[in-house]
Scaffold this active site. Structure first.
Site, mmCIF file in Angstrom:
data_model
loop_
_atom_site.group_PDB
_atom_site.id
_atom_site.type_symbol
_atom_site.label_atom_id
_atom_site.label_comp_id
_atom_site.label_asym_id
_atom_site.label_seq_id
_atom_site.Cartn_x
_atom_site.Cartn_y
_atom_site.Cartn_z
ATOM 1 C CG ASP A 178 -1.930 -1.079 1.234
ATOM 2 O OD1 ASP A 178 -2.676 -1.157 0.254
ATOM 3 O OD2 ASP A 178 -1.991 -1.855 2.208
ATOM 4 C CG ASP A 427 -1.379 -6.229 3.275
ATOM 5 O OD1 ASP A 427 -1.734 -6.568 2.129
ATOM 6 O OD2 ASP A 427 -2.155 -5.728 4.103
ATOM 7 C CG HIS A 570 -6.765 0.073 -2.112
ATOM 8 N ND1 HIS A 570 -5.847 -0.303 -3.065
ATOM 9 C CD2 HIS A 570 -6.374 -0.506 -0.966
ATOM 10 C CE1 HIS A 570 -4.947 -1.100 -2.506
ATOM 11 N NE2 HIS A 570 -5.254 -1.235 -1.241
#
Length: 1084
Positions: A178, A427, A570
């Site tokens: 991310d 992740d 996002h």
């Protein structure tokens, strides 16, 4: 002299828009916390012969003649109607002597080619095998316990199923990074991401059978800038031999609910341009494992960019179960409006709860977790199910291989082929070399064992995403019968997402609305800067203005693109008010930029320091102005600042110059004020009329609309003067609390404590009514909301709808969400419509079998309700969550303040609220010739007026003040780059200067991105003030620009990755309805 004057205009515009607006706003944001694409419907034909061009030219002249006749006809009709209605409309203005209705008096209908109306009437008639609206009506949403696959069902298989066709398994290592979530982008890169890349280069080279995929180019580009040539060469080698694959290749993995299609395209181009320049690769497969719900707009954009396959993950668990039962987890995703199959893109839906390793090898997470070798005993992570992984050695090899193979076989039972995809990652995985070793070495032992024992009938290996899709395509081709695909066609979207129980992710549609509003403003600023920059750069080259050409504007533009791109992630957008700059002493030039492709008459407002202000055109002709009070507080008028407003008439994509000067001969129209529930003394130049108890209702009106308000200043009724019928339209505010259960609302989840409670106030709010020459408004001041309804007194687009502004402040509240509810007498029943990404409309059905929070959907630019007679549209200048929980209602959640985490990893609530400005317009339209059965279709379209109103709302004019730079120079009166407005239904998405091979430099080309909008013809298009027409999607290239020569224009795929096979210079642009196309254009 002409040259100098032109560049004075350009200089001020570029300086203000590029440098000031973008840089300052972005800075404030930081401080404030393939295969060749299908040609069908995609690329126009090449250069026409001279004869064909002459025929086209004659046809164009004929069409223009018809247009002139049509305009004359409409003018006569309008003239006769105005004579008939003369007495009735003589009071069709603001109350209390505001004056007669104002210019522009272009009361023309938009000229719509009848052929352009066919598309909307035919759409939705195609037969997708799976329509998501039908799926939702079929699913019981009862959530029974499915056993080891809690949200699914028990999966069984026969041991001999693979005797004739072996199972093929592709294990795809990946790491989801991310770009900012719990930490900042830079912190993540410094602490984690750079090590993933560094280790990848070493560890993939150790064994050619190892594979790895990557998505986010924002991180890759940052690492690339810091590494040496040897590492760069190693990466290129890994890409060439297929060990390393870039998937999607956008700047980020964008949100698909709140992001506007402009921004999604922009970050896709930024990523693909970077890849082309630095690595020479073109991504083939889409990878979207973490957006919270999925939009068909993303599927369309990937298809237009040249992708053939894509993957999605976060879909409602009950929908996943339904698709798994019917073996429809792999499908061709088709747009609702597609009459053929030109938009089809192959899509793989991951079947289980998450994209982590426990939920990707098969249905049993307790077993799959044992094959995540980062969780070996002694490490920081364990398996929540209590059974840890074991290092693979000869003593446990058979047992572990059969255990893992069992999961792969069960997973394959949910699909229609024997090819299985098993992602291997999570992740920020693979940061440490030990994880690379543990995962790759243990899995390779398992692979070698399975592959060497023929009784297992399996071929298993590491693979990239495209390795999987290629093998799948090969098997599907062999299995298809009579050229019929074995995969179904699906249409619709995948909102609203729930990952378990009643945990619907509809909260993030609204979370942190300040940034959602700022994002839309930045998009508008960036687009304006892009267009002006390319025009200015072309002029600078023509006249050899070296100072401009050597400036750092392009570097700043690139930085702005990338900052905006990061915000589409996002975890970013899923979370502004104007700063007035007072124009002080002396003469100033006001350069006004119109970012619309239509000629435009809009009210422009600026603040000045003197009440003796006057505005004139560049030639010195005085312009009428309205002077309004500037309010320091709700009840205090500034004595040092005044707002002046005037009607600016601007060419499409053009600049117009006005002068602001201080003069004793100034004669502005002063706004008048009625004040309720308060007392303000008459100070200064404005007349303040304090009304103790109102005997009559508060009303506002222009020549199109009449509004009635209650004593609290909230709207209660709209009258459309077109048909003389009034409609109950009430605006109210309400509160949602959060549930008393253990799981509560947070940044992602909306878990209310029941229906909304009315917003209650103990004392009547202070209400301020302003009546002026160009606009009038009613502002009411509540504790948490300053609510303003404004009506513009102009003929044209902006006079036909009602502007609503809410300044929301809930910083003192705990666990509350504030909503604005618009209630009407429209009989919409349980059906309403929301847009997806500003691109298309998705019909919605409010279902009683679902919890309240499941019936909230994302609204990027508009939502509407309708019955047989009327359509009521709420147009929005920011992304928010919207619902229609009762017939006749539209409810939008404006802000949320929640004190706890909702257990989705953020580890905090939402309590960094800011004072937030929300901006809307309400448009009430009469429907004509409606068959109510058509409202049951899976597709709907806005009217042309609605489209253009939305465009004007999201792309307001840019006023830029500038002192005269050099006394001897005279500014041009205007700059008009287009020969004529574009067709009414074609939107110029962007004119984006293309990079050169040299860092920080531009090429001579730009990406011209055009969108032909689908629209419903059964609404009035009169009195818009617009002089455009529709042309069946055709634009003659030589009639595009007035100031520039088109050297070349060639079709391209959406993100510039692929030219068509027969890419040639074209003389005519030809777009199908709904089509978004990119062209490489070179102007001189």
């Amino acid at each position: 002299m002409k040259l100098s004057r032109q560049f004075t205009v350009f200089g001020s515009a570029i300086f203000c828009v590029v440098i000031f607006s973008l840089y300052l706003m972005l800075d404030r944001g930081h401080l404030d916390y393939p295969k060749s694409p299908r040609r069908e419907g995609s690329f126009p034909q090449g250069q026409l012969s001279m004869l064909q061009e002459k025929i086209d030219h004659l046809e164009r002249l004929l069409a223009e003649n018809n247009e002139i006749i049509s305009n004359i006809r409409d003018s006569v009709i309008n003239l006769s109607e105005s004579v008939e209605d003369g007495t009735k409309n003589s009071k069709g203005n603001f109350s209390h002597g505001a004056g007669s209705p104002l210019l522009p008096s272009k009361r023309l209908s938009l000229t719509v080619d009848p052929a352009d109306c066919l598309f909307a009437s035919q759409s939705g008639s195609q037969s997708s095998e799976v329509q998501m609206l039908d799926v939702y009506s079929l699913i019981p949403f009862d959530n029974p316990d499915g056993g080891v696959w809690k949200q699914g069902f028990d999966i069984t298989y026969k041991p001999d199923e693979w005797d004739t066709k072996p199972l093929q398994v592709f294990v795809v290592p990946h790491s989801h990074n991310d770009p900012g979530w719990l930490k900042t982008f830079d912190d993540y890169f410094r602490e984690k991401t750079q090590y993933i890349f560094n280790n990848m280069v070493v560890k993939l080279k150790e064994d050619p059978r190892r594979k790895f995929i990557w998505s986010e180019i924002s991180y890759l580009s940052k690492w690339w800038e810091a590494i040496d040539v040897q590492k760069k060469d190693a990466v290129k080698s890994l890409l060439e031999n297929g060990q390393f694959e870039i998937v999607t290749g956008g700047w980020v993995m964008p949100d698909e609910a709140g992001a506007h299609y402009f921004a999604i395209i922009d970050q896709l181009i930024e990523g693909h341009q970077w890849l082309e320049k630095n690595l020479g690769v073109k991504p083939r497969s889409g990878w979207a494992i973490d957006p919270f719900g999925h939009s068909p707009t993303m599927a369309y954009l990937l298809k237009r960019a040249g992708f053939s396959h894509m993957l999605i993950q976060r879909v409602h668990y009950a929908v996943k179960k339904h698709f798994a039962l019917h073996k429809t987890l792999e499908f061709f995703w088709r747009q609702n409006w597609d009459l053929g199959s030109v938009t089809d893109i192959f899509c793989h839906m991951m079947p289980f709860y998450s994209y982590d390793i426990p939920h990707t090898c098969g249905p049993d997470p307790k077993i799959c977790c044992q094959f995540d070798f980062k969780r070996l005993p002694g490490g920081r992570y364990g398996c929540p199910w209590g059974v840890p992984p074991e290092t693979i050695y000869p003593g446990n090899l058979q047992n572990r291989a059969e255990m893992l193979l069992d999961q792969y076989r069960k997973k394959s039972e949910l699909f229609r082929t024997t090819v299985v995809l098993a992602p291997l990652g999570d992740d920020f995985r693979y940061t440490e070399r030990t994880e690379w070793d543990h995962q790759f070495k243990n899995y390779q032992l398992l692979f070698d064992y399975m592959n060497s024992h023929s009784q297992y009938n399996v071929k298993i290996q590491f693979g990239t995403l495209s390795d999987y899709f290629d093998a799948l395509e090969k098997e599907a081709s062999a299995s298809s019968r009579n050229s019929q695909s074995i995969f179904p066609v699906v249409s619709g979207d995948f909102f609203t997402y729930a990952d378990r129980d009643d945990h619907y992710w509809s909260g993030y549609f609204t979370s942190r609305p300040f940034y959602k509003r700022m994002d839309r403003i930045l998009e508008s600023h960036l687009r304006a800067a892009e267009i002006l920059y390319y025009f200015a750069m072309k002029q600078a080259k023509q006249y050899k203005i070296s100072k401009f050409l050597s400036s750092s504007h392009y570097v700043m533009l690139t930085e702005a693109r990338r900052n905006l791109g990061l915000f589409q992630h996002h975890d970013a957008i899923t979370g502004t008010a104007k700063d007035w700059v007072v124009v002080d002493y002396g003469t100033r030039y006001l350069v006004v930029y119109n970012p619309s492709e239509q000629a435009r008459s809009s009210v422009v407002s600026v603040c000045v320091s003197s009440s003796a202000a006057q505005v004139s055109s560049a030639s010195g002709k005085p312009v009428e102005i309205q002077m309004s009070a500037v309010w320091d507080t709700a009840t205090t008028v500034s004595q040092t600042a005044y707002e002046i407003s005037f009607l600016a008439e601007m060419p499409p994509l053009g600049l117009k110059v006005y002068k602001i000067l201080e003069t004793s001969s100034s004669n502005p129209h002063l706004a008048k004020y009625d004040l309720y529930n308060g007392n303000i003394a008459n100070e200064g130049i404005f007349n303040m009329n304090n009304i103790k108890s109102a005997q009559e209702a508060i009303t506002l009106e222009n020549s199109f609309i009449r509004l009635r308000f209650g004593q609290s200043g909230l709207m209660e009724e709209m009258l459309n003067k077109g048909d003389g019928k009034s409609l109950e339209v009430t605006v109210q505010f309400s509160w949602y609390g959060t549930t008393s259960k253990r799981d509560k609302s947070g940044a992602y989840l909306f878990l209310p404590d029941g229906e909304a409670k009315p917003y209650v106030y103990t004392t009547p709010p202070f209400v301020r009514v302003q009546r002026g020459r160009f606009y009038s408004d009613v502002t009411c001041f509540f504790e948490h909301v300053t609510h303003r309804v404004r009506l513009y007194n102009i003929h044209g687009v902006e006079g036909q709808s009602v502007e609503i502004s809410n300044i929301v402040d809930i910083r003192k509240e705990h666990n509350y969400e504030i909503a604005m509810r618009i209630s009407s007498s429209i009989n919409s029943q349980n059906r309403f419509y929301t847009d997806l990404n500003g691109y298309q409309i998705q019909p919605r059905v409010t279902m009683s079998k679902l919890p309240l929070q499941a019936n909230v959907y994302p609204m990027t630019t508009m939502a509407y309700i309708q019955d047989a007679e009327r359509r009521l549209t709420l147009l929005s200048a920011q992304s928010l969550g919207v619902s229609s929980l009762k017939s006749g209602q539209i409810e939008v959640i404006m802000d949320r303040r929640l004190m706890q985490d909702d257990n989705r990893g953020l580890e905090q609530g939402v309590h960094d609220n800011k004072i937030t400005a929300n901006l809307f317009r309400i448009l009430l339209e009469k429907r004509s010739v409606v068959n109510m059965e058509e409202d049951q279709k899976a597709v709907s379209y806005p009217s042309l007026l609605s489209h253009i109103t939305s465009s004007f709302l999201n792309h307001p004019v840019f006023p830029m003040t500038e002192k005269v730079p050099v006394p001897t120079l005279q500014l041009l009166g205007e700059f008009s780059p287009l020969m004529a407005p574009l067709p009414c239904d074609i939107h110029l998405v962007n004119l984006r200067t293309v990079q050169s091979k040299v860092d920080g430099k531009h090429s001579n080309e730009a990406a011209l991105i055009l969108h032909r909008k689908g629209f419903d013809c059964r609404f009035s298009s009169r009195d818009t003030g617009l002089l455009c027409s529709t042309t069946q999607g055709k634009i003659l290239v030589q009639k595009l620009f007035s100031k520039f020569t088109v050297v070349s224009i060639t079709p391209s795929s959406l993100s510039l990755m692929h030219p068509p096979p027969d890419a040639r210079n074209i003389s005519e642009i030809n777009l199908s309805p709904m089509e978004i196309s990119t062209f490489r254009i070179h102007l001189r």
